[in-house]
Design an enzyme around this catalytic site. Structure first.
Site, PDB file in Angstrom:
ATOM      1  N   SER A 123     -21.638   5.142   3.397  1.00 39.30           N
ATOM      2  CA  SER A 123     -20.932   3.916   3.753  1.00 39.30           C
ATOM      3  C   SER A 123     -19.433   4.196   3.943  1.00 39.30           C
ATOM      4  CB  SER A 123     -21.153   2.878   2.649  1.00 39.30           C
ATOM      5  OG  SER A 123     -20.534   1.668   2.985  1.00 39.30           O
TER       6      SER A 123
ATOM      7  N   HIS B  55      -9.562  -1.013  -6.178  1.00 40.87           N
ATOM      8  CA  HIS B  55     -10.377   0.212  -6.141  1.00 40.87           C
ATOM      9  C   HIS B  55      -9.805   1.236  -7.117  1.00 40.87           C
ATOM     10  CE1 HIS B  55     -12.801  -1.172  -2.926  1.00 40.87           C
ATOM     11  NE2 HIS B  55     -11.975  -0.948  -1.934  1.00 40.87           N
TER      12      HIS B  55
ATOM     13  N   ARG C 250     -22.399  -3.149   7.750  1.00 37.65           N
ATOM     14  CA  ARG C 250     -23.054  -2.133   8.561  1.00 37.65           C
ATOM     15  C   ARG C 250     -24.568  -2.204   8.448  1.00 37.65           C
ATOM     16  NH1 ARG C 250     -24.693   3.109   7.976  1.00 37.65           N
ATOM     17  NH2 ARG C 250     -24.536   2.769   5.732  1.00 37.65           N
ATOM     18  N   LYS C 251     -25.110  -1.847   7.276  1.00 38.58           N
ATOM     19  CA  LYS C 251     -26.572  -1.871   7.083  1.00 38.58           C
ATOM     20  C   LYS C 251     -26.962  -2.633   5.827  1.00 38.58           C
ATOM     21  CE  LYS C 251     -28.903   1.861   9.436  1.00 38.58           C
ATOM     22  NZ  LYS C 251     -29.677   3.097   9.245  1.00 38.58           N
TER      23      LYS C 251
ATOM     24  N   PHE D 142     -27.100 -10.477   3.002  1.00 41.12           N
ATOM     25  CA  PHE D 142     -26.455  -9.595   3.983  1.00 41.12           C
ATOM     26  C   PHE D 142     -26.357 -10.288   5.345  1.00 41.12           C
ATOM     27  CE2 PHE D 142     -26.595  -6.298   7.274  1.00 41.12           C
ATOM     28  CZ  PHE D 142     -25.469  -5.563   6.916  1.00 41.12           C
TER      29      PHE D 142
ATOM     30  N   LYS E 153     -16.481   0.889  -0.981  1.00 44.32           N
ATOM     31  CA  LYS E 153     -17.790   0.787  -0.326  1.00 44.32           C
ATOM     32  C   LYS E 153     -18.983   0.671  -1.289  1.00 44.32           C
ATOM     33  CE  LYS E 153     -17.180   0.328   3.221  1.00 44.32           C
ATOM     34  NZ  LYS E 153     -16.513  -0.928   3.684  1.00 44.32           N
TER      35      LYS E 153
ATOM     36  N   PHE F 189     -18.228  -3.692   9.673  1.00 47.32           N
ATOM     37  CA  PHE F 189     -17.933  -3.719   8.234  1.00 47.32           C
ATOM     38  C   PHE F 189     -19.234  -3.990   7.472  1.00 47.32           C
ATOM     39  CE2 PHE F 189     -16.844  -5.318   4.167  1.00 47.32           C
ATOM     40  CZ  PHE F 189     -15.792  -4.510   3.783  1.00 47.32           C
TER      41      PHE F 189
HETATM   42  P1  A3P Z   1     -23.095  -0.186   4.219  1.00 46.19           P
HETATM   43  O1  A3P Z   1     -21.978   0.523   4.907  1.00 46.19           O
HETATM   44  O2  A3P Z   1     -24.051   0.762   3.568  1.00 46.19           O
HETATM   45  O3  A3P Z   1     -23.797  -1.154   5.106  1.00 46.19           O
HETATM   46  P2  A3P Z   1     -17.331  -2.827   0.177  1.00 46.19           P
HETATM   47  O4  A3P Z   1     -17.359  -4.304   0.238  1.00 46.19           O
HETATM   48  O5  A3P Z   1     -17.140  -2.283  -1.193  1.00 46.19           O
HETATM   49  O6  A3P Z   1     -16.400  -2.270   1.189  1.00 46.19           O
HETATM   50  O7  A3P Z   1     -18.794  -2.316   0.543  1.00 46.19           O
HETATM   51  C1  A3P Z   1     -19.302  -2.444   1.831  1.00 46.19           C
HETATM   52  C2  A3P Z   1     -20.771  -2.107   1.783  1.00 46.19           C
HETATM   53  O8  A3P Z   1     -21.476  -3.183   1.141  1.00 46.19           O
HETATM   54  C3  A3P Z   1     -21.371  -1.949   3.173  1.00 46.19           C
HETATM   55  O9  A3P Z   1     -22.459  -1.037   3.020  1.00 46.19           O
HETATM   56  C4  A3P Z   1     -21.851  -3.368   3.413  1.00 46.19           C
HETATM   57  O10 A3P Z   1     -22.817  -3.489   4.431  1.00 46.19           O
HETATM   58  C5  A3P Z   1     -22.445  -3.698   2.054  1.00 46.19           C
HETATM   59  N1  A3P Z   1     -22.589  -5.159   1.840  1.00 46.19           N
HETATM   60  C6  A3P Z   1     -21.680  -6.116   2.019  1.00 46.19           C
HETATM   61  N2  A3P Z   1     -22.214  -7.325   1.791  1.00 46.19           N
HETATM   62  C7  A3P Z   1     -23.517  -7.116   1.476  1.00 46.19           C
HETATM   63  C8  A3P Z   1     -24.601  -7.974   1.130  1.00 46.19           C
HETATM   64  N3  A3P Z   1     -24.476  -9.289   1.102  1.00 46.19           N
HETATM   65  N4  A3P Z   1     -25.791  -7.397   0.858  1.00 46.19           N
HETATM   66  C9  A3P Z   1     -25.944  -6.062   0.892  1.00 46.19           C
HETATM   67  N5  A3P Z   1     -24.956  -5.194   1.210  1.00 46.19           N
HETATM   68  C10 A3P Z   1     -23.741  -5.720   1.490  1.00 46.19           C
END
Ligand code: A3P
Length: 316
Positions: free
Chosen positions: A159, A129, A278-279, A250, A68, A276
């Protein structure tokens, strides 16, 4: 597995079909099992010898993160760069096919990350990871490049909490209050956030590691895209940087079925519980931590991180 599951099939989404057709109860919340002291999903633990023996290729690029921290975002950026900014090419398959998850094992007949990597064409984009200490030695023997993405502990925890609510393969996170304690005790998949970020920070002295911060990517995405381009030895125009920036925003990724994990069925990732994508913000932790949770977190943080040259921003 590799013989019947070709990379082309993976690209045509058979992977999702296999997941969809899995009998009821195939995916369920199983307790974590320690591997060299690191709690991992049971199927990873029972297949650990295969991970250890994994043969890296010289031109593999490893994207390593604590879960995350922004893995998917970096995978998308790198795939765009490897395709010289022809972002349409990144729509050929979902993220987990374009950039397989090294240590991931799901119940058969779902192909493992290694099955997919073995049939993937070079240069391969490998996601992991794993903490530095558990990365298969062949990556270092082959002198592979690594991009590590790190995210401040508080946002990372938030997250991960929401992800564990929707990911049916991970233990139930419980309440947020319970989760904060579990996170600080490293009782979550892939173990301690602290050891992870510090282990990879030290690895920069030994290997070709680009250490990137999620907060920097949020602050100035184009600057970070250029940084990754330089690291990969790619000299692309500003028009291409702009195109990659747009494609990996995003909003764009949230709408992109090849980047938002919507091809994974809800018996595995239940996006009705939490998306997935999310924010995608810095400082969302402020909407979750109580004053007392924050104080406990800060005390533990100081114990584990105090004295390190590695610093994070919890706000930008
Ligand atoms: P949040 O849960 O805070 O929204 P991973 O890919 O390592 O699983 O991480 C997922 C996190 O990265 C999530 O955070 C997701 O929304 C965020 N994320 C994915 N793509 C993104 C983007 N283009 N810009 C900003 N955050 C992004």
């Amino acid at each position: 597995m590799a013989s019947y599951f070709s990379y082309a099939q993976a690209g045509s989404m058979d992977f999702s079909k296999i997941l969809h057709q899995a009998p009821e109860g195939t995916f369920h919340r199983i307790p974590l099992v320690p591997v060299h002291g690191i709690p991992l999903m049971k199927l990873i633990a029972t297949s650990w010898d295969k991970v250890e023996k994994f043969q890296a290729r010289k031109d593999d690029l490893l994207i390593a993160t604590y879960p995350k921290a922004g893995t998917t975002w970096m995978q998308e950026i790198v795939d765009c760069i490897m395709n010289h900014g022809e972002v349409e090419k990144t729509r050929r398959a979902p993220t987990h096919v374009r950039s397989p998850f090294l240590e991931m094992f799901l119940p058969p007949p779902v192909p493992s990350g290694i099955d997919m990597l073995e049939v993937a064409p070079s240069p391969r984009l490998v996601k992991t990871h794993l903490p530095y200490e558990l990365v298969p030695q062949s990556f270092w023997q082959q002198k592979c490049k690594v991009i590590y993405v790190a995210r401040n502990a508080k946002d990372n925890a938030v997250s991960y909490y929401h992800f564990d609510r929707m990911n049916k393969m991970q233990p139930d996170p419980g309440t947020w209050d319970e989760y904060v304690v579990k996170f600080l005790k490293s009782d979550v998949g892939w173990g301690s956030w602290f050891s992870h970020v510090l282990g990879w920070w030290d690895a920069r002295d030994k290997h070709d590691v680009l250490y990137v911060f999620y907060e920097d990517m949020k602050e100035d995405p184009k600057r970070e895209i250029r940084k990754v381009m330089r690291f990969l030895g790619k000299d692309l125009s500003e028009d291409v940087v702009e195109k990659i920036y747009q494609h990996t925003s995003f909003t764009a990724m949230k709408e992109n079925p090849m980047a938002n994990y919507s091809t994974i069925p809800s018996n595995v990732l239940d996006q009705s519980v939490s998306s997935f994508m999310r924010k995608g913000e810095v400082a969302d932790w402020m909407n979750h931590f109580t004053v007392s949770q924050n104080q406990i977190f800060d005390e533990e943080y100081e114990k584990r991180m105090g004295g390190s040259t590695l610093t994070f921003r919890c706000k930008i």
